[in-house]
Scaffold this motif. Structure first.
Motif, PDB file in Angstrom:
ATOM      1  N   LEU A   1       0.929  -1.277   0.003  1.00 24.16           N
ATOM      2  CA  LEU A   1      -0.043   0.048   0.241  1.00 24.16           C
ATOM      3  C   LEU A   1       0.776   1.190  -0.195  1.00 24.16           C
ATOM      4  O   LEU A   1       0.456   2.168  -0.727  1.00 24.16           O
ATOM      5  CB  LEU A   1      -0.848  -0.151   1.303  1.00 24.16           C
ATOM      6  CG  LEU A   1      -1.893   0.883   1.197  1.00 24.16           C
ATOM      7  CD1 LEU A   1      -3.383   0.054   1.641  1.00 24.16           C
ATOM      8  CD2 LEU A   1      -2.018   2.170   2.274  1.00 24.16           C
TER       9      LEU A   1
ATOM     10  N   SER B   1       0.928   3.806  -3.285  1.00 23.40           N
ATOM     11  CA  SER B   1       0.573   5.254  -3.123  1.00 23.40           C
ATOM     12  C   SER B   1       1.598   6.286  -3.197  1.00 23.40           C
ATOM     13  O   SER B   1       1.421   7.367  -3.027  1.00 23.40           O
ATOM     14  CB  SER B   1      -0.382   5.338  -1.512  1.00 23.40           C
ATOM     15  OG  SER B   1       0.654   5.093  -0.735  1.00 23.40           O
TER      16      SER B   1
ATOM     17  N   TRP C   1      -7.055   5.014  -0.013  1.00 25.20           N
ATOM     18  CA  TRP C   1      -6.036   3.986   0.470  1.00 25.20           C
ATOM     19  C   TRP C   1      -6.440   3.828   1.799  1.00 25.20           C
ATOM     20  O   TRP C   1      -6.354   4.849   2.744  1.00 25.20           O
ATOM     21  CB  TRP C   1      -4.501   4.282   0.402  1.00 25.20           C
ATOM     22  CG  TRP C   1      -3.973   4.641  -0.605  1.00 25.20           C
ATOM     23  CD1 TRP C   1      -3.835   6.286  -1.504  1.00 25.20           C
ATOM     24  CD2 TRP C   1      -3.596   3.935  -1.912  1.00 25.20           C
ATOM     25  NE1 TRP C   1      -3.382   5.976  -2.638  1.00 25.20           N
ATOM     26  CE2 TRP C   1      -3.257   4.933  -2.882  1.00 25.20           C
ATOM     27  CE3 TRP C   1      -3.362   2.481  -2.167  1.00 25.20           C
ATOM     28  CZ2 TRP C   1      -2.722   4.297  -4.339  1.00 25.20           C
ATOM     29  CZ3 TRP C   1      -3.078   1.758  -3.226  1.00 25.20           C
ATOM     30  CH2 TRP C   1      -2.854   2.914  -4.354  1.00 25.20           C
TER      31      TRP C   1
END
Ligand code: ATP
Length: 223
Positions: free
Chosen positions: A49, A53, A165
């Motif tokens: 993640l 991102s 996210w």
């Protein structure tokens, strides 16, 4: 597609130690999808993640967000890109304790130089969307865990990001409140066609996503 990762490898180094947290990992995520990343502790979910991102950098491979290769952006440009196009929801809330709910929610708008009147109006609108209008002037300590998570969600979505996210967005909540928060995320995803990528340990939460990506040892298991 909105997210494309190709042959991504991420290595953490400290002194002699070397941990390969992501190993030759590829994936694509489409606009409007809600994807859950699942797998055992330490398999690389948070690392994935953070890399997707642009919060963290990668060692090999490429990550494209809406066609933009993150590798071609400087750290400053990546920060600006995140501010404009992405929202973040973390389990420990990250709310500022001295600010009220509405002040916490409007903060990203003030940072991006929106006028204070407009920002207040938009923050109140967002608190209404998450069902917290009646608590707008409460500070985080005066809210329940579920309510605090709603404030976090309102803050993450206040600038209408294309991509959201969420790392264990229901991690600190009891199962009933977790289900409510997940229901809220699903509604926002449906109504606003935003793309959601969430990391979760909870089967009941993951199963409600459109798709589950299962990780083991820094790789994605074939589905
Ligand atoms: N800053 C770091 N330095 C060194 N190793 C790290 C660092 N962050 C994570 N790791 C290692 O990388 C691997 C993946 O960690 P990551 O936090 O992505 O796993 P995770 O699947 O999110 O775990 P959890 O479910 O427990 O949160 C683990 O082996 C972890 O020990």
């Amino acid at each position: 597609m909105v997210i494309k990762a190709q042959h991504v490898t991420k290595i953490y180094r400290s002194g002699q130690l070397r941990v390969e947290a992501l190993h030759d990992l590829s994936l694509t995520i489409e606009q409007g999808e809600m994807v859950a990343i699942m797998g055992p502790s330490g398999c690389g979910k948070t690392t994935l993640l953070n890399c997707l991102s642009g919060l963290d950098t990668i060692d090999e491979g490429d990550i494209y967000i809406r066609g933009q290769n993150l590798r071609d952006l400087s750290e400053r440009e990546r920060t600006a890109y995140r501010g404009q196009h992405m929202g973040f929801i973390f389990q420990d809330f990250n709310l500022l304790p001295v600010l009220t709910a509405v002040e916490n929610v409007e903060l990203p708008l003030l940072v991006s130089k929106m006028s204070s009147r407009k920002a207040r109006w938009r923050a109140l609108e967002m608190l209404e969307v998450v069902g917290l209008s009646a608590r707008a002037r409460h500070r985080p300590a005066e809210l329940s865990g579920g309510q605090r998570q709603r404030v976090t969600i309102a803050r993450a979505l206040v600038n209408n990001p294309a991509l959201v996210w969420a790392d264990e967005p229901t991690g600190n909540l009891d199962s009933e409140t977790a289900a409510e928060v997940m229901e809220l995320l699903l509604r926002l995803n449906r109504e606003q066609n935003q793309t959601f990528v969430l990391v979760t340990h909870a089967e009941t939460i993951g199963q409600q996503a459109h798709r589950i990506i299962t990780m083991r040892d820094g790789k994605i298991l074939p589905s």
